[in-house]
Design a protein around this motif. Structure first.
Motif, PDB file in Angstrom:
ATOM      1  N   GLU A 190      40.849  25.698  11.318  1.00 30.70           N
ATOM      2  CA  GLU A 190      41.645  26.337  10.280  1.00 30.70           C
ATOM      3  C   GLU A 190      41.563  25.488   9.027  1.00 30.70           C
ATOM      4  N   PRO A 191      42.018  26.013   7.894  1.00 28.85           N
ATOM      5  CA  PRO A 191      41.970  25.206   6.669  1.00 28.85           C
ATOM      6  C   PRO A 191      42.816  23.941   6.784  1.00 28.85           C
ATOM      7  N   LEU A 192      42.322  22.874   6.207  1.00 26.63           N
ATOM      8  CA  LEU A 192      43.044  21.600   6.160  1.00 26.63           C
ATOM      9  C   LEU A 192      43.637  21.436   4.765  1.00 26.63           C
ATOM     10  N   LYS A 211      51.155  24.743  12.810  1.00 28.01           N
ATOM     11  CA  LYS A 211      50.086  25.511  13.443  1.00 28.01           C
ATOM     12  C   LYS A 211      49.124  26.143  12.449  1.00 28.01           C
ATOM     13  N   GLY A 212      49.393  26.022  11.161  1.00 28.41           N
ATOM     14  CA  GLY A 212      48.536  26.639  10.170  1.00 28.41           C
ATOM     15  C   GLY A 212      48.925  28.071   9.926  1.00 28.41           C
ATOM     16  N   PRO A 231      45.256  19.607   1.533  1.00 21.08           N
ATOM     17  CA  PRO A 231      45.006  18.279   0.964  1.00 21.08           C
ATOM     18  C   PRO A 231      46.067  17.241   1.329  1.00 21.08           C
ATOM     19  N   ASP A 232      47.345  17.647   1.429  1.00 26.63           N
ATOM     20  CA  ASP A 232      48.396  16.684   1.777  1.00 26.63           C
ATOM     21  C   ASP A 232      48.125  16.045   3.131  1.00 26.63           C
ATOM     22  N   THR A 233      47.739  16.873   4.116  1.00 26.86           N
ATOM     23  CA  THR A 233      47.440  16.340   5.445  1.00 26.86           C
ATOM     24  C   THR A 233      46.157  15.518   5.412  1.00 26.86           C
ATOM     25  N   PHE A 234      45.194  15.923   4.603  1.00 24.27           N
ATOM     26  CA  PHE A 234      43.964  15.141   4.439  1.00 24.27           C
ATOM     27  C   PHE A 234      44.286  13.718   4.003  1.00 24.27           C
ATOM     28  N   TYR A 235      45.101  13.599   2.941  1.00 23.71           N
ATOM     29  CA  TYR A 235      45.386  12.266   2.412  1.00 23.71           C
ATOM     30  C   TYR A 235      46.287  11.465   3.350  1.00 23.71           C
ATOM     31  N   PRO A 282      43.432  20.618  12.584  1.00 23.04           N
ATOM     32  CA  PRO A 282      44.491  20.223  11.642  1.00 23.04           C
ATOM     33  C   PRO A 282      45.896  20.343  12.218  1.00 23.04           C
ATOM     34  N   THR A 283      46.093  21.248  13.169  1.00 21.39           N
ATOM     35  CA  THR A 283      47.413  21.400  13.789  1.00 21.39           C
ATOM     36  C   THR A 283      47.914  20.087  14.368  1.00 21.39           C
TER      37      THR A 283
END
Length: 644
Positions: A385-387, A552-553, A389-393, A357-358
């Motif tokens: 690391e956790p993704l 970087k999360g 939702p904003d970055t997912f979409y 995700p970074t």
């Protein structure tokens, strides 16, 4: 733990039509497979193993239980045969690796070329006297020789260990001291953000006084003049000179050690996790099968570094086991600008990517104007690391133009696979979730007493049954292995993560339950960072916590108390941040070092890091403070954090 709210109102996102057409099973067949694997995971793993090459079959599929088990006991195979040899009859001229370096240098290696390099290096190691069980240390970046060297180790049964190219000399030395290798393979240097990373010089500092090291093989990738120790150091071309392109693979029992990989824990010394060669191969092969569903025509890019287990799982072993065409990139993917990532997609017609995700957050921050060459992109799978939702979409709708599937997964160095993942083309996901558990894994969320909790409830993430890719021990310290992973909940593997399964069977991992933090997919033990700080002559005590970062999360943030007579200054804060970068690696550099006069403590004197994290992220203290010995420390910290 309380009921989880993180996944409320998150919709299921179905597979894209393009990926659904590629799926190896029908939805009904997939449903039956999942159910049968849940009822009999041993039979499932037997079926996966039968898709691979074996010199001779096993006597019993599973012996023993968690903490002491053997999968495919007595079976003989070899990782390099499964990853290289078995593709030669029909695909010798297929591209195995498209290699590109930050400065624009490129190479193409076919499976025939890779096979020849693997065999030459295996023969050279055997001629040197390296035998099954001997250790080989690898200090390389994402170069084609990394594929050859590691597969060569598998070929003769040598136990390899890779150190991340960003590690400092001290971090590399810790790993060399623990594994005691006879041979070290290092590049003359690497490129990162326009600068040379002097790998050979760093190794020379790290290896000094390590008596086990007999030879250092130097891969001259940059053509740099580097120091060479006579009698010990030899250039890679000289080491393999005179050896032919064929060398027999040694059949290895399925549970024999394949490699050691070091992961940070809650102590200052990293743990050397031992994975079996064939067990890891079996898990990685299945992981790629479901989390990527690679097709013969795919061009696939795993952006991870060879020093992190993501790369062996999804490229070096799992990818090659499927006969994949891989992209290996050495350097930063946003140099000279964020367009570089997209140029690589276009140049090699990449249609599937495995990343963290970074990277997606970095691309998003750069802006949509850079987006290009995504027409072929079908899938982005993720781990580390956790993704959010904003970055997912953004990834799904902006970067992918609505035609890609975003598959966030979950796994650990210990598990050897990202075992929670959508079955690509078959099962849905949710924005921010890690997907369902893959077949063959039996997870369960439990409470403090080890009792299962219901859907939607947070608890401790455990695994109930053995699986082939689970780390088998800690190198040189089997008792630590048992205490770390099996003592908290006897009969279960304890992940040390807090998590929940929702009503749809999607896994949501919310946090670590110990002090390990995750920086851009790199797990770092806070005590490792704190030890670096307390080694500085001005520092008396140190505490490090992880705080959220939009790219970087998580990033480290450090608090220190100075020794008597030392004076606080912004210059010293910067110097202490550099101290961590030198001791552990630049990726671990804290966002800030805060020099304080006091820190919150329990009555036993333990620094309450949770309170520091709350103060920095929430601006106030949350949760139980009954164990706090010096509550006035909180107000002192508030005052010291006020802008000057």
């Amino acid at each position: 733990m309380a009921e989880a709210a993180v996944f409320k109102d998150k919709p299921l996102v179905p597979p894209t039509p393009r990926l659904a057409q590629q799926a190896p099973l029908s939805p009904l067949e997939a449903s039956r497979l999942i159910e049968s694997a849940r009822q009999d995971p041993v039979a499932y793993w037997e079926g996966i193993a039968e898709e691979l090459w074996w010199a001779s079959s096993w006597n019993r599929t599973l012996e023993g239980t968690l903490g002491n088990f053997r999968y495919f006991a007595g079976g003989l195979s070899n990782v390099s045969v499964n990853c290289v040899d078995r593709h030669l009859a029909q695909h010798a001229n297929k591209v195995a690796v498209f290699y590109e370096r930050e400065d624009g240098f490129r190479e193409v290696w076919t499976y025939r070329q890779l096979s020849a390099e693997v065999n030459r290096f295996a023969a050279a190691m055997r001629a040197m006297g390296i035998a099954k069980g001997d250790r080989v240390a690898v200090y390389l970046s994402n170069i084609p020789e990394a594929f050859a060297v590691i597969q060569a180790c598998y070929r003769i049964g040598a136990i390899y260990s890779v150190s991340f190219a960003g590690f400092s000399a001290e971090a590399v030395r810790d790993r060399l001291e623990d594994s005691q290798p006879r041979l070290v393979v290092v590049a003359d240097g690497s490129l990162r953000r326009g600068k040379v990373v002097p790998l050979k010089e760093t190794l020379d500092q790290a290896v000094h006084g390590i008596s086990s090291v007999e030879k250092v093989v130097v891969v001259p990738r940059l053509g740099r003049e580097v120091p060479m120790t006579p009698g010990r150091d030899v250039l890679y071309p000289e080491f393999i000179k005179g050896f032919g392109p064929e060398f027999p693979a040694e059949p290895l029992e399925a549970n024999e050690p394949g490699f050691i990989i070091y992961t940070s824990g809650t102590t200052s010394k990293p743990k050397g996790l031992v994975h079996s060669g064939i067990g890891f191969l079996t898990g990685a092969y299945a992981n790629v099968k479901w989390a990527l569903n690679l097709q013969p025509q795919d061009v696939y890019w795993c952006t991870a570094d060879v020093g992190w287990l993501t790369f062996p799982i999804f490229a070096l072993v799992g990818g090659l086991a499927h006969g994949a065409t891989l992209v290996a990139y050495e350097g930063a993917p946003d140099i000279p600008d964020p367009g570089r990532f997209y140029e690589i997609l276009g140049r090699y017609q990449v249609n599937k990517v495995f990343t963290a995700p970074t990277l997606l957050r970095m691309l998003r921050r750069a802006g949509d104007r850079w987006i290009a060459h995504t027409e072929n992109l079908e899938l982005i799978s993720l781990v580390g690391e956790p993704l959010d939702p904003d970055t997912f979409y953004w990834t799904k709708d902006k970067l992918g133009g609505g035609h890609i599937f975003v598959n966030n997964t979950y796994g650990q160095t210990e598990t050897g696979t990202a075992w929670a993942s959508a079955l690509v083309g078959l099962s849905p996901t949710k924005p921010g979730s890690c997907g369902p558990a893959l077949p063959g894994y039996v997870p369960e969320i439990v409470d403090e007493q080890g009792l299962p909790v219901g859907p939607g409830e947070l608890g401790y993430l455990t695994l109930k049954e053995p699986f082939p890719s689970l780390a088998r021990t800690i190198w040189g310290n089997p008792q630590r292995y048992l205490e770390t992973y099996f003592s908290r909940f006897p009969g279960r593997y304890f992940s040390a993560d807090a998590a929940a399964f929702d009503q749809d069977g999607q896994l949501w991992v919310t946090s670590r339950v110990d002090d390990v933090i995750n920086v851009a997919g790199h797990r770092i033990g806070t005590m490792e960072l704190e030890a670096a700080l307390t080694n500085h002559p001005t520092v008396s005590e140190a505490a490090v916590v992880g705080i959220p970062d939009p790219v970087k999360g998580t990033v480290p943030l450090a608090f220190v108390i100075l020794r008597s007579g030392q004076e606080k200054s912004s210059q010293l804060e910067a110097e202490l941040a550099e101290q961590i970068a030198r001791a552990v690696g630049s990726y671990a550099k804290p966002q800030r070092v805060i020099i304080s006069s006091t820190l919150p403590r329990t009555r036993s004197g333990k620094i309450m890091r949770r309170l520091l994290r709350d103060l920095m992220t929430e601006g106030q203290i949350q949760g139980d403070v009954s164990a706090l010995e010096n509550p006035e420390a909180i107000e002192h910290l508030r005052a010291e954090l006020e802008p000057r």
